[in-house]
Design a protein around this motif. Structure first.
Motif, PDB file in Angstrom:
ATOM      1  N   LYS A 177       0.701  -1.290  -0.132  1.00  0.00           N
ATOM      2  CA  LYS A 177       0.021   0.261   0.300  1.00  0.00           C
ATOM      3  C   LYS A 177       0.499   1.393  -0.260  1.00  0.00           C
ATOM      4  O   LYS A 177       1.081   2.190   0.934  1.00  0.00           O
ATOM      5  CB  LYS A 177      -0.961  -0.025   1.557  1.00  0.00           C
ATOM      6  N   VAL A 178       1.651   1.195  -0.703  1.00  0.00           N
ATOM      7  CA  VAL A 178       2.665   1.899  -1.118  1.00  0.00           C
ATOM      8  C   VAL A 178       2.030   3.329  -1.839  1.00  0.00           C
ATOM      9  O   VAL A 178       1.239   2.709  -3.012  1.00  0.00           O
ATOM     10  CB  VAL A 178       4.119   2.800  -1.477  1.00  0.00           C
ATOM     11  N   GLU A 179       2.188   4.575  -2.259  1.00  0.00           N
ATOM     12  CA  GLU A 179       1.537   5.511  -2.593  1.00  0.00           C
ATOM     13  C   GLU A 179       1.647   6.020  -4.281  1.00  0.00           C
ATOM     14  O   GLU A 179       2.575   5.778  -3.904  1.00  0.00           O
ATOM     15  CB  GLU A 179       1.243   6.931  -2.129  1.00  0.00           C
ATOM     16  N   TRP A 180       0.968   5.265  -4.749  1.00  0.00           N
ATOM     17  CA  TRP A 180       2.001   4.829  -6.517  1.00  0.00           C
ATOM     18  C   TRP A 180       2.329   6.298  -6.723  1.00  0.00           C
ATOM     19  O   TRP A 180       3.288   6.231  -7.483  1.00  0.00           O
ATOM     20  CB  TRP A 180       0.742   4.980  -7.205  1.00  0.00           C
ATOM     21  N   HIS A 181       2.166   6.910  -6.580  1.00  0.00           N
ATOM     22  CA  HIS A 181       2.223   8.524  -6.663  1.00  0.00           C
ATOM     23  C   HIS A 181       3.513   8.728  -6.545  1.00  0.00           C
ATOM     24  O   HIS A 181       4.281   9.383  -7.173  1.00  0.00           O
ATOM     25  CB  HIS A 181       1.479  10.007  -6.174  1.00  0.00           C
ATOM     26  N   PHE A 182       3.654   8.652  -5.472  1.00  0.00           N
ATOM     27  CA  PHE A 182       5.638   9.103  -4.345  1.00  0.00           C
ATOM     28  C   PHE A 182       6.639   7.925  -5.216  1.00  0.00           C
ATOM     29  O   PHE A 182       7.443   8.125  -5.837  1.00  0.00           O
ATOM     30  CB  PHE A 182       4.920   9.616  -3.749  1.00  0.00           C
ATOM     31  N   HIS A 183       5.444   6.917  -4.966  1.00  0.00           N
ATOM     32  CA  HIS A 183       6.616   6.140  -5.757  1.00  0.00           C
ATOM     33  C   HIS A 183       7.022   6.005  -7.216  1.00  0.00           C
ATOM     34  O   HIS A 183       8.417   5.935  -7.331  1.00  0.00           O
ATOM     35  CB  HIS A 183       5.288   4.285  -5.484  1.00  0.00           C
ATOM     36  N   TYR A 184       5.839   6.378  -8.172  1.00  0.00           N
ATOM     37  CA  TYR A 184       6.465   6.362  -9.695  1.00  0.00           C
ATOM     38  C   TYR A 184       7.306   7.830  -9.460  1.00  0.00           C
ATOM     39  O   TYR A 184       9.185   7.832 -10.384  1.00  0.00           O
ATOM     40  CB  TYR A 184       5.522   6.454 -10.062  1.00  0.00           C
ATOM     41  N   ILE A 185       6.794   9.172  -8.441  1.00  0.00           N
ATOM     42  CA  ILE A 185       7.930   9.524  -8.990  1.00  0.00           C
ATOM     43  C   ILE A 185       9.128   9.867  -8.583  1.00  0.00           C
ATOM     44  O   ILE A 185      10.137  10.276  -9.198  1.00  0.00           O
ATOM     45  CB  ILE A 185       7.040  11.068  -7.942  1.00  0.00           C
TER      46      ILE A 185
END
Lengths: 263, 297
Positions: A177-185
Motif C-alpha cells: 500500500k505505498v502511494e503510487w504517485h510518490f513511488h512513481y515520481i
C-alpha cells in the motif's frame, strides 16, 4: 610445501585460462573482420542464447525485484520513507542486480551449453573435421556465439530490469500500500539514462566473458565424457568469478568516468 | 577488410597435370611429442600420385597423428611435409586452409556434424568454398551420395544413421569438393565384415574413378590387402618397412609378419600365460593356424 603446490597449480591454471581466453578474443576479433558464417548459423545461436534464455532471466528478474521491495520496505518503514522503495528497487536492478544476476544465470545456462556442445564436438573430432574442411572453428563456432552473447545479454538484462521493477512496484503498490504517485515520481527522479547505459555496457562485457570462456573450455576439452563434464563445470565457475570480479572494476571505471554516478 | 583465404573459391593446383607415379607427398624426418612422449621419431615417407598407400601399425603407434600432420592439424616438432611441392610445416593456419581444400578426410568416427542434415554435411565444403547455386550444390550432393550407395538420405540427421551409413556419408562429404587426396583414418573400425567390405570397395572405386591419391591408416589386414597399392608399417614412431601388399604379406621381417598374421609375441604370451604355459599356448596357436578349415556343408 605440499600445501603451497595446489595453490601454485591453481594460479597457473587461472593464468593459462586467462591467456587462452585473451588469445581467443584476438582470434575472434580477427575472424569478425573477415567473412561471417551463414545467416542460418547466426540466427540459430541468437535463438538458442537469446530467446531460450528469456524465461530463466525473466523469472530471476521478477523475484529479485519483489524480494528487494519487501526487504527495503521493512527497513524504510522504520524511518518513514517507504515511498523511496521504488527508487531503490529500480536503481539497484538497473545498476547492479539486473546485469550481474542475468550474467550469472546466463553463465549457468548458456556457458555450460556452449562448452558442452563445443567440447563434444572436440572429442568426437567434429572440430578437426571443420578444420579438415578448410573452415576455421573460431569463425564457425566461436564468432556466432560471442556475437549473440555480446548483443543479446544487454537486451536480456533490460528485460530483467523491467520485470524486476514491475515486480517491485506490484509488491509496493499492490500489497504494501505505498502511494503510487510518490513511488512513481521517486523512481523516475532517481533512475537516470546513464545508469541504464552502464548496466547495458556491463552486461555486454559479461556476455563476452561468458561466451569466450565457455568456447575456450570447449575447444580445450579433455577426451571422454568426464572431460566434457569437467570443462562445463570449469566454464561456469570461471565465468561466474570473471563476472563478479570484472563487475567491480567496471563499476570503478564508470564511476571514474562520471564521478557523480556514485551518489 | 581482407576476406580470409578460407572464404575464397577452391582453386588448388591442378593435380591431374601431375603424372601418375610422381611424388606428391613427401615426409622427411617428422618428429612429434605428445604429453611428454615422442610419438613420431623421424618418419620418412613418400606417396606417389594416384596410388593407395596403406599405413599399418599397432594401436597407439601414431598412425592417426601422422595423418593429422599431413592435413596440418598438428604442427610437428621438427621435420618437413611437402604436399605437391609446398612445405606445409612452415605455413600459418590461414595458409593451410588452401592446402586443406585439396584433401578429403574420412575420420575414424565419421565426425559428421550432429546438428546438420546429411545434405548439409555433404555440401559443407561447397557452401564454404564455392559459389555454386543451391540447385547445383543439391545436384552434387545427390551425385556423391549415389556414389557411396546412399541415395535419398539427404534429409536425415546423423543420429538416424547406422555406423556404416555414417561412414559412407562422411565419405560423400570428403569427396564433395573433388579433392586431390583422400585420407582414411581406420575406415572399417567398428563395422561388421560385410559393411567393412562395402567401405573397402568404395575406397577402390574412388581411387580409380576419381583418380585421387589415397592414404589409408588401418590395422584391418583384409582391408589393407584389398585396397593397397603399397603398404608401409609404422612401429615405435618410424616407418620400418614399405613394399607391395604381396611382399608385405610374405615378409620375413618378424614385426611385419607377426602384425599381418595377427600374432602376439612370445613376451606378450608369457605376460598372459606365464613362463612355461606361454610356450605351450604358442605351440597350440600355431597348430590351430595350420589346421585346414572344415569342409563346406
Amino acid at each position: 610445501m605440499t600445501g603451497a603446490l595446489p595453490g601454485v597449480a591453481a594460479i597457473t591454471s587461472i593464468l593459462r585460462t586467462a591467456g587462452g581466453v585473451f588469445t581467443l578474443l584476438m582470434e575472434t576479433v580477427r575472424a569478425a573482420l573477415g567473412k561471417w558464417p551463414r545467416r542460418r548459423v547466426l540466427v540459430e545461436q541468437f535463438y538458442l542464447i537469446g530467446f531460450r534464455s528469456t524465461p530463466v532471466v525473466l523469472t530471476t528478474g521478477l523475484f529479485t525485484g519483489m524480494v528487494l521491495a519487501v526487504q527495503s520496505f521493512n527497513q524504510f518503514r522504520r524511518v518513514n520513507i517507504v515511498s523511496m522503495v521504488g527508487a531503490v528497487v529500480s536503481v539497484s536492478m538497473v545498476k547492479e542486480l539486473g546485469p550481474v544476476l542475468t550474467g550469472l544465470m546466463l553463465a549457468g545456462r548458456v556457458g555450460a551449453s556452449i562448452t558442452a556442445e563445443i567440447g563434444t564436438m572436440s572429442v568426437t573430432e567434429q572440430v578437426d573435421a571443420l578444420r579438415a574442411l578448410a573452415t576455421s572453428p573460431i569463425r564457425w563456432l566461436v564468432l556466432p556465439r560471442v556475437a549473440a552473447a555480446v548483443l543479446l545479454t544487454p537486451i536480456l538484462t533490460l528485460m530483467a530490469d523491467v520485470v524486476g521493477i514491475a515486480g517491485g512496484t506490484l509488491i509496493c503498490v499492490g500489497f504494501l500500500k505505498v502511494e503510487w504517485h510518490f513511488h512513481y515520481i521517486n523512481m523516475l527522479d532517481w533512475l537516470k539514462v546513464w545508469d541504464v547505459g552502464v548496466g547495458c555496457a556491463k552486461s555486454s562485457v559479461f556476455g563476452l566473458l561468458i561466451a569466450l570462456t565457455a568456447a575456450y573450455k570447449g575447444l580445450n576439452t579433455e577426451p571422454g565424457a568426464a572431460g566434457v563434464g569437467k570443462a562445463a563445470t570449469e566454464a561456469v565457475v570461471t565465468s561466474c568469478i570473471l563476472i563478479l570480479t570484472s563487475d567491480f572494476f567496471l563499476t570503478v571505471m564508470f564511476a571514474a568516468m562520471k564521478p557523480d554516478w556514485i551518489r | 577488410m581482407n576476406p580470409a583465404p578460407e572464404s575464397q573459391e577452391a582453386a588448388p593446383a591442378a593435380p591431374r597435370e601431375i603424372p601418375k607415379g610422381a611424388p606428391v607427398l613427401e615426409i622427411r624426418e617428422l618428429r612429434k611429442s605428445l604429453g611428454g612422449k615422442e610419438v613420431l621419431k623421424g618418419v620418412n615417407l613418400t606417396v606417389r600420385q594416384g596410388e593407395a598407400l596403406v599405413v599399418i601399425g599397432g594401436s597407439g603407434c601414431g598412425k592417426s597423428v601422422l595423418l593429422k600432420h599431413i592435413l596440418g592439424l598438428f604442427k610437428p616438432d621438427s621435420g618437413s611435409i611437402h604436399i605437391e611441392g609446398e612445405d606445409i610445416t612452415q605455413m600459418h593456419e590461414r595458409d593451410l586452409f588452401g592446402i586443406r581444400q585439396r584433401f578429403g578426410m574420412l575420420f575414424q568416427g565419421a565426425a559428421l556434424f550432429d546438428s546438420m542434415t546429411v545434405a548439409d554435411n555433404v555440401s559443407f565444403a561447397l557452401d564454404e568454398h564455392s559459389k555454386k547455386s543451391p540447385a547445383e550444390k543439391l545436384e552434387i550432393v545427390r551425385k556423391k551420395l549415389a556414389i557411396v550407395g546412399l541415395p535419398g538420405v539427404e534429409n536425415k540427421y546423423p543420429a538416424e544413421l547406422s555406423g556404416g551409413m555414417k561412414k559412407r556419408v562422411a565419405l560423400a562429404r570428403a569427396i564433395a569438393a573433388d579433392p586431390h587426396f583422400l585420407l582414411y583414418d581406420e575406415p572399417t573400425t567398428g563395422l561388421d565384415p560385410i559393411m567393412s567390405d562395402v567401405i573397402n570397395e568404395l575406397i577402390v572405386k574412388l581411387k580409380t574413378s576419381l583418380r585421387v591419391t589415397s592414404i589409408i591408416v588401418t590395422h584391418d589386414m583384409a582391408s589393407a590387402r584389398k585396397v593397397a597399392d603399397r603398404m608401409a608399417m609404422l612401429d615405435e614412431g618410424v616407418i620400418i618397412y614399405h613394399d607391395t601388399p604381396e611382399n608385405t604379406f610374405a615378409s620375413d621381417n618378424d614385426i611385419v609378419r607377426r602384425f599381418v598374421e595377427g600374432k602376439a609375441s612370445m613376451e606378450q604370451m608369457k605376460e598372459i600365460w606365464g613362463e612355461s604355459a606361454g610356450k605351450a599356448q604358442e605351440s597350440e596357436n600355431t597348430r590351430r593356424r595350420r589346421r585346414p578349415p572344415p569342409p563346406a556343408q
